[in-house]
Design a protein around this motif. Structure first.
Motif, short mmCIF file in Angstrom:
data_model
loop_
_atom_site.label_atom_id
_atom_site.label_comp_id
_atom_site.label_asym_id
_atom_site.label_seq_id
_atom_site.Cartn_x
_atom_site.Cartn_y
_atom_site.Cartn_z
N GLU A 161 0.82 -1.22 0.00
CA GLU A 161 0.00 0.00 0.00
C GLU A 161 0.85 1.27 0.00
OE1 GLU A 161 -2.92 -0.45 -0.57
OE2 GLU A 161 -3.43 -2.45 0.15
N ALA A 162 2.13 1.12 0.30
CA ALA A 162 2.97 2.32 0.44
C ALA A 162 2.97 3.14 -0.84
CB ALA A 162 4.39 1.94 0.81
N PHE A 191 -8.13 0.05 6.31
CA PHE A 191 -7.86 1.25 5.53
C PHE A 191 -6.80 2.10 6.22
CE2 PHE A 191 -9.11 5.72 4.51
CZ PHE A 191 -8.73 5.70 3.18
N ILE A 232 6.70 19.50 0.05
CA ILE A 232 5.85 18.31 0.09
C ILE A 232 6.50 17.17 -0.69
CG2 ILE A 232 3.62 17.35 -0.62
CD1 ILE A 232 2.33 19.95 0.00
N MET A 274 -3.20 0.63 6.14
CA MET A 274 -2.51 0.71 4.85
C MET A 274 -1.50 -0.41 4.68
SD MET A 274 -3.02 2.91 2.42
CE MET A 274 -4.60 3.72 2.30
N TYR A 306 3.58 5.87 7.15
CA TYR A 306 4.21 6.56 6.02
C TYR A 306 3.18 7.24 5.14
CZ TYR A 306 8.11 3.78 7.59
OH TYR A 306 9.09 3.23 8.36
N VAL A 307 2.15 6.48 4.77
CA VAL A 307 1.15 7.03 3.86
C VAL A 307 0.43 8.20 4.53
CG1 VAL A 307 -0.96 6.56 2.59
CG2 VAL A 307 0.87 4.86 2.66
N TRP A 308 -0.06 7.95 5.73
CA TRP A 308 -0.83 9.03 6.38
C TRP A 308 0.08 10.18 6.77
CZ3 TRP A 308 -5.05 8.58 4.37
CH2 TRP A 308 -5.71 7.36 4.25
N SER A 349 2.50 11.25 5.04
CA SER A 349 2.63 12.07 3.83
C SER A 349 1.40 12.94 3.62
CB SER A 349 2.81 11.19 2.60
OG SER A 349 3.93 10.39 2.78
N TYR A 350 0.24 12.26 3.63
CA TYR A 350 -0.97 13.00 3.31
C TYR A 350 -1.27 14.04 4.38
CZ TYR A 350 -2.06 10.31 -0.79
OH TYR A 350 -2.02 9.78 -2.03
N TYR A 407 1.80 0.14 6.22
CA TYR A 407 2.53 1.36 5.89
C TYR A 407 1.78 2.62 6.32
CZ TYR A 407 5.45 -1.65 3.02
OH TYR A 407 6.31 -2.62 2.59
N TRP A 435 9.25 15.78 1.44
CA TRP A 435 8.74 15.11 2.63
C TRP A 435 8.12 13.76 2.26
CZ3 TRP A 435 8.95 15.82 7.77
CH2 TRP A 435 8.04 15.11 8.56
N THR A 436 7.23 13.80 1.27
CA THR A 436 6.57 12.54 0.90
C THR A 436 7.59 11.58 0.32
OG1 THR A 436 6.01 13.50 -1.23
CG2 THR A 436 4.34 13.60 0.47
N ILE A 442 0.32 11.86 -4.17
CA ILE A 442 0.64 13.20 -3.70
C ILE A 442 2.06 13.57 -4.12
CG2 ILE A 442 1.35 12.43 -1.41
CD1 ILE A 442 -0.61 15.52 -1.69
N LEU A 463 9.31 9.98 3.19
CA LEU A 463 8.46 9.00 3.85
C LEU A 463 8.26 7.76 2.98
CD1 LEU A 463 5.71 11.06 5.64
CD2 LEU A 463 7.50 9.67 6.64
N TRP A 464 8.39 7.93 1.72
CA TRP A 464 8.28 6.79 0.81
C TRP A 464 9.59 6.02 0.78
CZ3 TRP A 464 6.34 7.54 -4.90
CH2 TRP A 464 5.89 6.32 -5.40
N PRO A 478 10.30 3.06 3.74
CA PRO A 478 9.88 1.68 3.52
C PRO A 478 10.48 1.05 2.26
CG PRO A 478 8.07 3.18 3.05
CD PRO A 478 9.15 4.00 3.67
N VAL A 483 0.84 15.69 6.35
CA VAL A 483 1.71 16.88 6.25
C VAL A 483 1.34 17.73 5.04
CG1 VAL A 483 4.07 17.64 5.82
CG2 VAL A 483 3.60 15.94 7.55
N ALA A 484 1.03 17.06 3.95
CA ALA A 484 0.64 17.81 2.76
C ALA A 484 -0.61 18.63 3.05
CB ALA A 484 0.39 16.86 1.61
N ILE A 523 1.43 6.75 -1.80
CA ILE A 523 2.05 8.08 -1.65
C ILE A 523 2.24 8.73 -3.01
CG2 ILE A 523 4.15 9.24 -0.87
CD1 ILE A 523 4.40 7.22 1.31
N TRP A 542 -12.50 -0.27 7.97
CA TRP A 542 -11.81 1.03 8.17
C TRP A 542 -10.44 0.82 8.78
CZ3 TRP A 542 -12.75 5.12 5.66
CH2 TRP A 542 -14.06 5.41 5.23
#
Ligand code: HEM
Ligand SMILES: Nc1ncnc2c1ncn2[C@@H]1O[C@H](COP(=O)(O)OP(=O)(O)OP(=O)(O)O)[C@@H](O)[C@H]1O
Ligand SMILES: Nc1ncnc2c1ncn2[C@@H]1O[C@H](COP(=O)(O)OP(=O)(O)OP(=O)(O)O)[C@@H](O)[C@H]1O
Ligand SMILES: [Mg+2]
Ligand SMILES: [Mg+2]
Lengths: 248, 66, 204, 219, 219, 204
Positions: free
Chosen positions: A52-53, B9, A106, B12, B18-20, B22-23, B15, A109-110, A59, A113-114, A117, B25-26, A56, B6
């Protein structure tokens, strides 16, 4: 008769025109953002390599694209302002910089974070990453220079010089990729697993990119409006505006 | 639909952070930018004791008149 | 002929002056008067082309100075509040280099002569940083003796000078005017210069 | 005229006696600090050498940028330069050349000796020196733009580095890249032709950009 | 009084708005230059990290030394300070503290993030930060002496580094040494106590030395 | 009482003056005259303790000033050729900080009042770097209004000032003398100050 475009190059007319356009762009940005997030999280399937990573990407990539593109747009307007001494274009350039810097941040940063992993580290000194970092410095240099100068006219011109000189630097940094062994995954890594997935992912990315576009335009317009008010607060039309609002 | 629940969800697939991250902070950046701009506008208004917020229609009338 | 038409200067939120018109012919002196902060220095810098006026145009023999560029710089000499001397160089080096910068290369003996005339004899080889305030000013003004320009733009040339130096400058200005030169100057001190025509420009 | 400017700047540098020496000294110290803080393993040092020498050269050149215009600005000489009938870009070229003679040339001369400390092979040494010879003028030329833009902004010393360093980066990459390529036995002519291109481009463009920056700053 | 000086210097720094930020960015840029010119191998970078961060901190601190007194000198404020009925060493301590707040503190805060980029392990990170916290005030204090001595010698920017760098070197060696000792699994308390000693000594002596240097320079 | 005995000043290989003796009592003004470079500034700096005289001693109420140190600085105010203002700070910040440095913390309103009196009203929040030459000088001189020192040492206080400002300064100096203050000053301009006793010291 055709629209008199020249008229909109005066800050006053632009102020009102922008006021009318902002809601449209914000609306578009919100719709596209929701659509993009929906595609990204609910339609696009799981990547079998990255799990799922990879989500990212929706964005990260639009932000990275915007960061580079906005710099060019900024330099373009700054250059126009320098060459033709048009106040409005310089103000637009000034207004774009913070948004561009934000997208750069952004993307960094993203990406970091990507990277943790995927590559097991937050950061590597790879060409793509480094060039993005330098881009951030270019933005910050532009903004600090303008902030350090009190006189707006001088700030505009000085900013334009550094923005234009910086543009020369961008392709140089970009092509330096060829001299480096890059760690940063290109498009080939995860997109070609299955055609169906590639299209949904691409869709998601494009929709998000469009949303970023709309957002950037809206922010630029908003900031330009504030800058116009700050700089033109002594002119007759702002005084008019103020009086009218007071009476009402 | 990719998600059974959920909690799945939000996880993730392990992950989540990492995913959250990113989102989140954005998202914070975007909201922050909007707040900064409107703050700048408001301080300007306060400084000048002005209200700049314009009713576009009225202005429009004014413009065509002048 | 130097002409200013409709000159307006804006600094920050303040309009210093507006609609200034004048024309200055050969052999004429223009004295710019006004209290502190009224925009004398700003006007002089506009006349040099260092600053752009918010509105209006400065013309030299009919051509806008911004289109003349380097050609215009060849006919003017500007001496401002700052003396434009380098602390670490000696008096004579300063004079020779600043003249060279203005396009006139002068010999050592010529420079010594000019300095002698300005009352700096015997101090030619001192670095400027040890000089007194008035002596620095004299070094800067010595340039007027060697330059061959027509238009002199002088911002408070008399500041920090003693009476004997004021006398020297007065004679110098009168000679320049007699030879058909033009001068624009400001000063808060009284100075009696005899010239064909003296224009007085009062700011605010 | 051009010669007068160079002569004047060199004279000023000589007057402040130890000026040339101090740039050099700074360079030497920075380069020597690394073995102190990294440790004495030779193979490691050899790999680091070109990078460290180049970064030091870049910093040494940058450190002295502030001097380029600021004293002229404070005492009014710069005003006089802008009012000079001479071509301003040419004057600036003269100043940049003087800057290079004072800060760049000593580094180029010193580099081989420092390279030996890092145990670089002879041909890498000559490549290093050549890359510095071609690269340091670019640093002076680009630096002039930054120095002109930050003029009169107090505390410009740090701002100038913020503006100029990103622009220095390509020079740094290809300069040290050339040395690395030569140590690795690869061809380094591509690096050199790029450095040469940078040099030509900056030689043509930088004086103009600096001239307009100066006019903007003095407005 | 003391507070007034600090407040004034901080005010000046704030007035130049992005001043604190620019020091920070300078630091970041310098730290980023090394991987660019040395190459991206992580093991190499990890070994270099403490040295690089310390050298960068030192340069950032040194670069802004010029600012410490020179503008006060040029506009006559310094004369007024010497004529102040307040204790001069105290005034100077205030200025040094302000200098540290503007240049040192941002670096200390930033160091862990840069350490991560160089892939340092967590405990090395904390040792690095602690060593900077103890070491950077020493840099400001010693720097003040150099800045005072070179005052009025135009182009002092480079001269100051000549005077100050040799004095900085012990701080550098023990500062980066502490980090290396911790990475190597050795004790680093000896390094820290030495750094602490430097700090105390310079806290006591530097303001006096600076005060008399200033009086000499202004004679 | 300020006393100079046997003061001699040597600069480089030049002796500017020798054997200067004077004593200045409460309410007295001493004007130092002399051409450019005669050593007026050097003398004033010696009186402040910024420079040591080659020979001789300056005494304040009988004690050598070099032994008094900080105590002496508490009773003098020196305003030299340089204005001692910071370009980046605003006018009001400059005044408040320079006063604080001299040991007097003044409130914002007090500072505004002083600036208003000096004709800088409405410019309190401008950074000093945009001010005109005369306005900068006024900012420096505003310090005289808020300080409570006895001895003022002023080096060409009138340079760059316009007539109205000269008037203000004149009144200020007269008041200070009337209140029992002492003033040592130099100037190349004529200024008529009415005081109990005016000493004239002529250099070279
Ligand atoms: C801090 C770290 C990172 C930075 C600064 C960064 C920067 C960028 C930039 C500037 C682009 C746009 C490039 C282009 O359009 O050609 C981009 C695209 C992309 N990045 Fe990253 N990135 C980072 C980390 C990562 C990581 C860890 C991954 C995945 C493992 C990743 C995957 C991608 C992908 C798939 C693209 C799209 C490529 C394409 O457009 O074809 N990035 N990144
Ligand atoms: N950014 C700004 N905002 C407001 N006022 C400004 C700004 N910049 C300059 N000014 C004002 O512009 C004027 C500049 O005056 P200028 O230096 O031309 O005066 P001057 O007539 O030469 O005075 P002086 O006799 O003191 O030399 C000053 O009054 C100054 O306060
Ligand atoms: N190292 C030196 N060698 C020779 N002469 C020197 C040296 N240092 C200073 N002087 C001389 O000392 C004098 C210093 O004069 P000072 O500044 O006290 O003059 P002043 O009376 O204040 O003049 P002004 O009216 O111009 O302000 C100058 O004549 C200068 O030339
Ligand atoms: Mg003036
Ligand atoms: Mg004097």
């Amino acid at each position: 008769m055709a629209i008199n475009w020249y008229k909109y190059s005066s800050p006053a007319s632009f102020y009102f025109l922008a006021g009318k356009m902002i809601p449209i762009f914000i609306f578009a940005a919100v719709i596209l953002l929701i659509a993009g997030l929906y595609i990204g999280f609910f339609v696009a399937p799981t990547d079998f390599q990255q799990g799922e990573a990879y989500r990212i990407i929706f964005i990260h990539v639009p932000a990275a694209w915007m960061s580079m593109f906005l710099y060019l747009v900024m330099a373009f307007w700054a250059g126009i302002g320098l060459a033709f001494n048009t106040r409005l274009s310089s103000m637009i350039a000034t207004a774009i910089a913070p948004t561009g810097a934000m997208f750069t941040f952004i993307a960094l940063w993203t990406g970091a974070l990507w990277g943790k992993p995927m590559w097991g580290t937050w950061w590597v000194w790879d060409a793509r990453l480094t060039s993005e970092l330098i881009l951030l410095f270019l933005y910050i240099g532009f903004m600090s220079l303008q902030a350090a100068i009190d006189d707006p006219r001088r700030a505009d011109k000085a900013g334009a010089v550094i923005a234009l000189v910086g543009v020369v630097n961008i392709p140089i940094i970009y092509f330096s990729v060829q001299w480096w062994n890059t760690l940063h995954q290109g498009a080939s890594v995860s997109l070609n697993q299955a055609p169906a997935m590639a299209t949904t992912m691409l869709m998601g990315m494009l929709v998000m990119a469009l949303a970023s576009w709309m957002y950037s335009i809206a922010m630029t317009l908003m900031r330009t409006r504030v800058i116009i008010l700050e700089r033109e607060r002594h002119t007759a039309w702002v005084a008019d505006l103020r009086d009218k609002e007071k009476i009402r | 639909m990719n998600w059974a629940s959920w909690s799945e969800f939000f996880a993730m697939g392990g992950y989540g952070a990492y995913v959250w991250g990113s989102y989140f902070v954005a998202f914070v950046c975007i909201i922050g930018e909007i707040i900064l701009i409107s703050h700048r506008r408001r301080t300007l208004q306060k400084q000048q004791g002005l209200i700049y917020e314009s009713n576009s229609k009225e202005i429009n009338d004014n413009e065509t008149a002048s | 002929m130097l002409q200013g038409s409709n000159l307006t200067c804006v600094r920050g939120d303040r309009r210093l002056f507006k609609n200034i018109n004048f024309s200055l012919r050969e052999g004429e002196l223009m004295q710019v008067h006004g209290p502190n902060g009224s925009g004398k220095t700003s006007l002089l810098r506009i006349l040099c082309g260092l600053t752009m006026p918010a509105v209006g145009e400065v013309c030299w023999h009919g051509d806008a100075i911004r289109s003349l560029g380097g050609d215009y710089y060849g006919v003017i000499t500007y001496i401002g509040h700052l003396s434009g001397t380098k602390d670490d160089l000696t008096v004579i080096e300063n004079l020779r280099i600043s003249s060279a910068l203005a396009g006139i290369e002068i010999s050592e003996s010529k420079a010594r002569e000019a300095l002698e005339y300005m009352g700096l004899g015997g101090r030619e080889t001192l670095p400027v940083k040890v000089l007194s305030q008035g002596q620095r000013r004299r070094v800067a003004l010595a340039r007027l003796l060697v330059c061959k320009t027509v238009l002199w733009i002088l911002d408070e040339p008399l500041a920090a000078l003693d009476v004997s130096a004021v006398k020297i400058i007065q004679v110098m200005l009168e000679q320049h005017l007699a030879q058909g030169g033009m001068i624009v100057m400001t000063t808060h001190q009284e100075i009696a210069i005899s010239a064909k025509t003296i224009q007085q420009l009062q700011l605010a | 005229m051009f010669l007068w400017i160079i002569q004047r700047d060199l004279l000023l540098a000589m007057r402040r006696q130890a000026d040339v020496l101090t740039t050099l000294f700074f360079f030497i110290i920075v380069v020597s600090l690394f073995p102190l803080s990294v440790g004495p393993e030779m193979s490691m040092l050899r790999t680091m050498a070109p990078g460290v020498v180049w970064v030091a050269a870049l910093l040494a050149s940058m450190l002295s940028l502030g001097r380029m215009f600021s004293s002229d600005y404070l005492d009014g000489t710069l005003e006089q330069m802008l009012l000079s009938p001479q071509s301003l870009p040419l004057l600036i070229l003269g100043k940049a050349l003087a800057h290079w003679l004072v800060t760049g040339v000593p580094l180029v001369l010193m580099a081989p000796i420092l390279g030996i400390q890092y145990d670089l092979p002879t041909d890498a040494l000559s490549v290093l020196t050549a890359s510095l010879l071609l690269g340091t003028p670019v640093l002076s030329l680009i630096g002039a733009i930054g120095a002109a833009l930050t003029l009169g902004l107090r505390g410009g010393g740090v701002l100038v580095s913020l503006l100029v360093l990103p622009l220095y980066i390509p020079v740094l990459i290809f300069g040290s890249g050339a040395v690395e390529a030569s140590t690795a036995g690869l061809g380094y002519s591509a690096h050199f032709s790029l450095l040469g291109a940078f040099f030509l481009v900056s030689l043509v463009l930088a004086p103009w950009a600096t001239a307009s920056s100066l006019r903007i700053s003095m407005e």
